[in-house]
Design a protein around this motif. Structure first.
Motif, PDB file in Angstrom:
ATOM      1  N   LEU A  12       0.829  -1.206   0.000  1.00 29.08           N
ATOM      2  CA  LEU A  12       0.000   0.000   0.000  1.00 29.08           C
ATOM      3  C   LEU A  12       0.862   1.255   0.000  1.00 29.08           C
ATOM      4  O   LEU A  12       0.485   2.272  -0.595  1.00 29.08           O
ATOM      5  CB  LEU A  12      -0.948  -0.005   1.198  1.00 29.08           C
ATOM      6  N   MET A  13       2.002   1.222   0.662  1.00 30.21           N
ATOM      7  CA  MET A  13       2.925   2.355   0.592  1.00 30.21           C
ATOM      8  C   MET A  13       3.394   2.562  -0.842  1.00 30.21           C
ATOM      9  O   MET A  13       3.446   3.690  -1.333  1.00 30.21           O
ATOM     10  CB  MET A  13       4.121   2.123   1.517  1.00 30.21           C
ATOM     11  N   HIS A  14       3.730   1.468  -1.525  1.00 28.92           N
ATOM     12  CA  HIS A  14       4.145   1.571  -2.925  1.00 28.92           C
ATOM     13  C   HIS A  14       3.018   2.144  -3.780  1.00 28.92           C
ATOM     14  O   HIS A  14       3.237   3.061  -4.591  1.00 28.92           O
ATOM     15  CB  HIS A  14       4.544   0.192  -3.448  1.00 28.92           C
ATOM     16  N   ALA A  15       1.815   1.590  -3.616  1.00 29.97           N
ATOM     17  CA  ALA A  15       0.692   2.011  -4.448  1.00 29.97           C
ATOM     18  C   ALA A  15       0.270   3.447  -4.145  1.00 29.97           C
ATOM     19  O   ALA A  15      -0.105   4.197  -5.053  1.00 29.97           O
ATOM     20  CB  ALA A  15      -0.485   1.064  -4.260  1.00 29.97           C
ATOM     21  N   THR A  16       0.336   3.843  -2.882  1.00 30.35           N
ATOM     22  CA  THR A  16      -0.071   5.196  -2.506  1.00 30.35           C
ATOM     23  C   THR A  16       0.874   6.240  -3.088  1.00 30.35           C
ATOM     24  O   THR A  16       0.438   7.286  -3.587  1.00 30.35           O
ATOM     25  CB  THR A  16      -0.118   5.339  -0.979  1.00 30.35           C
ATOM     26  N   LEU A  17       2.169   5.964  -3.043  1.00 31.78           N
ATOM     27  CA  LEU A  17       3.153   6.951  -3.481  1.00 31.78           C
ATOM     28  C   LEU A  17       3.367   6.940  -4.989  1.00 31.78           C
ATOM     29  O   LEU A  17       3.424   7.993  -5.624  1.00 31.78           O
ATOM     30  CB  LEU A  17       4.485   6.699  -2.773  1.00 31.78           C
ATOM     31  N   THR A  18       3.514   5.749  -5.578  1.00 25.94           N
ATOM     32  CA  THR A  18       3.854   5.665  -6.999  1.00 25.94           C
ATOM     33  C   THR A  18       2.656   5.325  -7.870  1.00 25.94           C
ATOM     34  O   THR A  18       2.764   5.357  -9.100  1.00 25.94           O
ATOM     35  CB  THR A  18       4.948   4.614  -7.234  1.00 25.94           C
ATOM     36  N   GLY A  19       1.535   4.943  -7.263  1.00 31.30           N
ATOM     37  CA  GLY A  19       0.359   4.568  -8.038  1.00 31.30           C
ATOM     38  C   GLY A  19       0.339   3.117  -8.443  1.00 31.30           C
ATOM     39  O   GLY A  19      -0.664   2.629  -8.967  1.00 31.30           O
ATOM     40  N   ASN A  20       1.439   2.402  -8.203  1.00 29.73           N
ATOM     41  CA  ASN A  20       1.540   1.008  -8.617  1.00 29.73           C
ATOM     42  C   ASN A  20       2.322   0.206  -7.586  1.00 29.73           C
ATOM     43  O   ASN A  20       3.336   0.678  -7.064  1.00 29.73           O
ATOM     44  CB  ASN A  20       2.247   0.890  -9.972  1.00 29.73           C
ATOM     45  N   ALA A  21       1.852  -1.002  -7.291  1.00 33.60           N
ATOM     46  CA  ALA A  21       2.575  -1.947  -6.444  1.00 33.60           C
ATOM     47  C   ALA A  21       2.708  -3.248  -7.218  1.00 33.60           C
ATOM     48  O   ALA A  21       1.746  -3.711  -7.840  1.00 33.60           O
ATOM     49  CB  ALA A  21       1.852  -2.174  -5.123  1.00 33.60           C
ATOM     50  N   PHE A  22       3.890  -3.828  -7.190  1.00 32.58           N
ATOM     51  CA  PHE A  22       4.161  -5.061  -7.918  1.00 32.58           C
ATOM     52  C   PHE A  22       4.594  -6.139  -6.936  1.00 32.58           C
ATOM     53  O   PHE A  22       5.477  -5.914  -6.105  1.00 32.58           O
ATOM     54  CB  PHE A  22       5.248  -4.841  -8.969  1.00 32.58           C
ATOM     55  N   VAL A  23       3.975  -7.304  -7.043  1.00 35.31           N
ATOM     56  CA  VAL A  23       4.271  -8.433  -6.161  1.00 35.31           C
ATOM     57  C   VAL A  23       4.616  -9.639  -7.020  1.00 35.31           C
ATOM     58  O   VAL A  23       3.852  -9.988  -7.939  1.00 35.31           O
ATOM     59  CB  VAL A  23       3.071  -8.756  -5.243  1.00 35.31           C
ATOM     60  N   PHE A  24       5.749 -10.258  -6.725  1.00 35.24           N
ATOM     61  CA  PHE A  24       6.104 -11.496  -7.414  1.00 35.24           C
ATOM     62  C   PHE A  24       5.344 -12.645  -6.766  1.00 35.24           C
ATOM     63  O   PHE A  24       5.428 -12.860  -5.561  1.00 35.24           O
ATOM     64  CB  PHE A  24       7.607 -11.750  -7.340  1.00 35.24           C
ATOM     65  N   VAL A  25       4.571 -13.381  -7.572  1.00 35.75           N
ATOM     66  CA  VAL A  25       3.773 -14.505  -7.088  1.00 35.75           C
ATOM     67  C   VAL A  25       4.498 -15.798  -7.452  1.00 35.75           C
ATOM     68  O   VAL A  25       4.594 -16.149  -8.633  1.00 35.75           O
ATOM     69  CB  VAL A  25       2.358 -14.492  -7.700  1.00 35.75           C
ATOM     70  N   ASN A  26       5.019 -16.466  -6.452  1.00 38.81           N
ATOM     71  CA  ASN A  26       5.725 -17.729  -6.663  1.00 38.81           C
ATOM     72  C   ASN A  26       4.699 -18.858  -6.661  1.00 38.81           C
ATOM     73  O   ASN A  26       4.128 -19.193  -5.625  1.00 38.81           O
ATOM     74  CB  ASN A  26       6.766 -17.940  -5.562  1.00 38.81           C
ATOM     75  N   ARG A  27       4.430 -19.435  -7.835  1.00 39.81           N
ATOM     76  CA  ARG A  27       3.413 -20.482  -7.984  1.00 39.81           C
ATOM     77  C   ARG A  27       4.083 -21.845  -8.096  1.00 39.81           C
ATOM     78  O   ARG A  27       5.171 -21.965  -8.671  1.00 39.81           O
ATOM     79  CB  ARG A  27       2.551 -20.214  -9.220  1.00 39.81           C
ATOM     80  N   VAL A  28       3.421 -22.875  -7.549  1.00 38.58           N
ATOM     81  CA  VAL A  28       3.968 -24.230  -7.552  1.00 38.58           C
ATOM     82  C   VAL A  28       2.908 -25.207  -8.025  1.00 38.58           C
ATOM     83  O   VAL A  28       1.704 -24.924  -7.986  1.00 38.58           O
ATOM     84  CB  VAL A  28       4.452 -24.626  -6.139  1.00 38.58           C
ATOM     85  N   GLY A  29       3.372 -26.370  -8.464  1.00 42.01           N
ATOM     86  CA  GLY A  29       2.465 -27.456  -8.830  1.00 42.01           C
ATOM     87  C   GLY A  29       1.774 -27.229 -10.155  1.00 42.01           C
ATOM     88  O   GLY A  29       1.844 -26.161 -10.769  1.00 42.01           O
ATOM     89  N   SER A  30       1.079 -28.274 -10.587  1.00 42.74           N
ATOM     90  CA  SER A  30       0.352 -28.196 -11.847  1.00 42.74           C
ATOM     91  C   SER A  30      -0.817 -27.224 -11.780  1.00 42.74           C
ATOM     92  O   SER A  30      -1.228 -26.651 -12.783  1.00 42.74           O
ATOM     93  CB  SER A  30      -0.162 -29.591 -12.233  1.00 42.74           C
ATOM     94  N   ALA A  31      -1.342 -27.023 -10.564  1.00 48.80           N
ATOM     95  CA  ALA A  31      -2.451 -26.083 -10.381  1.00 48.80           C
ATOM     96  C   ALA A  31      -1.974 -24.638 -10.303  1.00 48.80           C
ATOM     97  O   ALA A  31      -2.802 -23.722 -10.250  1.00 48.80           O
ATOM     98  CB  ALA A  31      -3.251 -26.435  -9.131  1.00 48.80           C
TER      99      ALA A  31
END
Length: 409
Positions: free
Chosen positions: A108-127
């Motif tokens: 929220l600090m990122h999004a509030t100040l820069t307008g954008n927040a980016f999160v790396f989503v580490n996904r596992v498995g076939s699903a």
């Protein structure tokens, strides 16, 4: 985190090298900064040094982060979901170094100040189930819109290398947006207001550091040599301090006293600093009281209404953005789940008002109950007691008479 973040970003198919620059050049526009008309270079780091900006960012980030996150099924009769991989990430352990509170606060600090927040989503498995959520620095991610309207995300690595990352690996939270795919940069848009606040603060600090601030000046018509100056100074100190402090002082030879009271220009300087706090709060849509500023006109009752207005008009829009963005980016397309940030606990009134509300909700006084006992307990942060699915019977209401008994009577 056995592997580094950069290794996990590169995990899977070979990534394509990014080419050229994008419209989200945050390093140049935000971190690199640009001089404002007041002469101050407004960057992300210098903007955070302005207490009004810091207060607004904390009011939003901490306010939403302390709300309880709940999962519900969709449909007419929503049921609480108490176990889900994404729920665990958002409420317990998003990654190996952050708590859930710290994670929500950071993005929220990122999004509030820069307008954008980016999160790396580490996904596992076939699903491709999310297992980790890792915030990325906004200046390390660029995004561009392709001719087919899709978005391409490029992440800068630890050594400056740049790689295109699959869209499913990026959770992009946007603030208010003009184009729809990129959030507006609040620091850039409010650069002049922040710069003027920084300039007035710097000017005040310079005045206190470099300019003397005497309470007044004694003026004598004749020229003083060093010896007479020291004698007069010591005589004044002896007769205006200690037990003689505040007593009248009589001097001869035409000596006059010139009071050094605050000048009108100094008062206007302070007024400008106060006005800039309001300007910055206006840019971040935060009530000044929540950023630590008070015009001394708020009463206890009006302050309580301001706290409620802060939840309704400031926190709720950000919570709604988070809810819908998380549903879109973290849940599968077949999952019919409603993510909710419960902000009701932030609007609780006095204990007596709270007790009256819960009593009515449970059917006190003969009204029809609309809340179960366990739901009422959950409102105050208590654990469920019996798990009953029935609404309580209204109290203080006599039972209906038996028809046969009434006819005999």
């Amino acid at each position: 985190m056995a592997q580094s973040l950069w290794q996990r970003i590169l995990y899977g198919p070979a990534a394509e090298e990014a080419k050229g620059m994008t419209s989200l050049d945050l390093f140049k526009e935000v971190y690199g900064g640009r001089e404002s008309k007041s002469g101050q270079s407004v960057t992300l780091s210098t903007a955070m040094e302005a207490t009004a900006v810091l207060g607004c960012v904390r009011a939003i980030g901490e306010g939403v982060a302390q709300a309880r996150i709940k999962f519900y099924t969709t449909g007419e009769r929503a049921q609480r979901i108490r176990s889900h991989p994404v729920l665990d990430l958002l409420t317990w352990k998003p990654n190996d170094i952050q708590t859930a509170f710290g994670f929500i606060e950071t993005i929220l600090m990122h999004a509030t100040l820069t307008g954008n927040a980016f999160v790396f989503v580490n996904r596992v498995g076939s699903a491709r189930t999310p297992r980790e959520l890792i915030p990325l620095l906004p200046n390390n991610v660029t995004v561009e819109q392709m001719p087919d309207m899709s978005l391409r995300y490029t992440v800068q690595g630890e050594k400056g290398e740049r790689r295109v990352v699959p869209n499913e690996a990026i959770w992009h939270l946007r603030g208010p947006s003009w184009c729809g795919w990129l959030g507006l940069d609040a620091v850039k848009l409010a650069r002049e207001a922040i710069g003027l606040a920084m300039a007035t603060e710097a000017k005040h600090a310079s005045m206190h550091k470099n300019m003397p601030d005497p309470g007044g000046v004694y003026s004598v018509p004749e020229k003083l040599d060093i010896e007479r100056f020291k004698m007069l100074r010591d005589w004044i100190v002896r007769n205006t301090t200690g037990d003689l402090a505040g007593s009248p002082l009589v001097l001869d030879r035409g000596t006059t006293w010139l009071s050094q009271q605050m000048k009108g220009v100094d008062a206007q300087h302070l007024e400008t600093r106060r006005f800039q706090v309001e300007e910055i709060c206006r840019a971040f849509r935060v009530i000044p009281l929540m950023a630590g500023y008070s015009d001394k006109t708020a009463t206890y009752a009006s302050a309580e209404q301001m706290f409620i207005a802060h939840v309704v008009h400031t926190l709720t829009p950000w919570a709604t953005r988070l809810e819908q963005s998380a549903e879109r980016n973290l849940l599968g397309e077949s999952e019919e789940i409603d993510i909710r940030f419960d902000l009701r606990s932030l609007m609780r009134g006095a204990a007596a008002d709270r007790a009256a509300y819960l009593s009515a909700a449970l059917g006190s006084g003969g009204s029809q109950a609309w809340m179960r006992i366990d739901e009422a307990r959950e409102e105050d942060g208590l654990e469920w007691m019996d798990g009953t699915d029935k609404l309580p019977e209204p109290t203080n209401v006599g039972g209906a008479a038996d028809p046969a008994t009434a006819q005999a009577a």
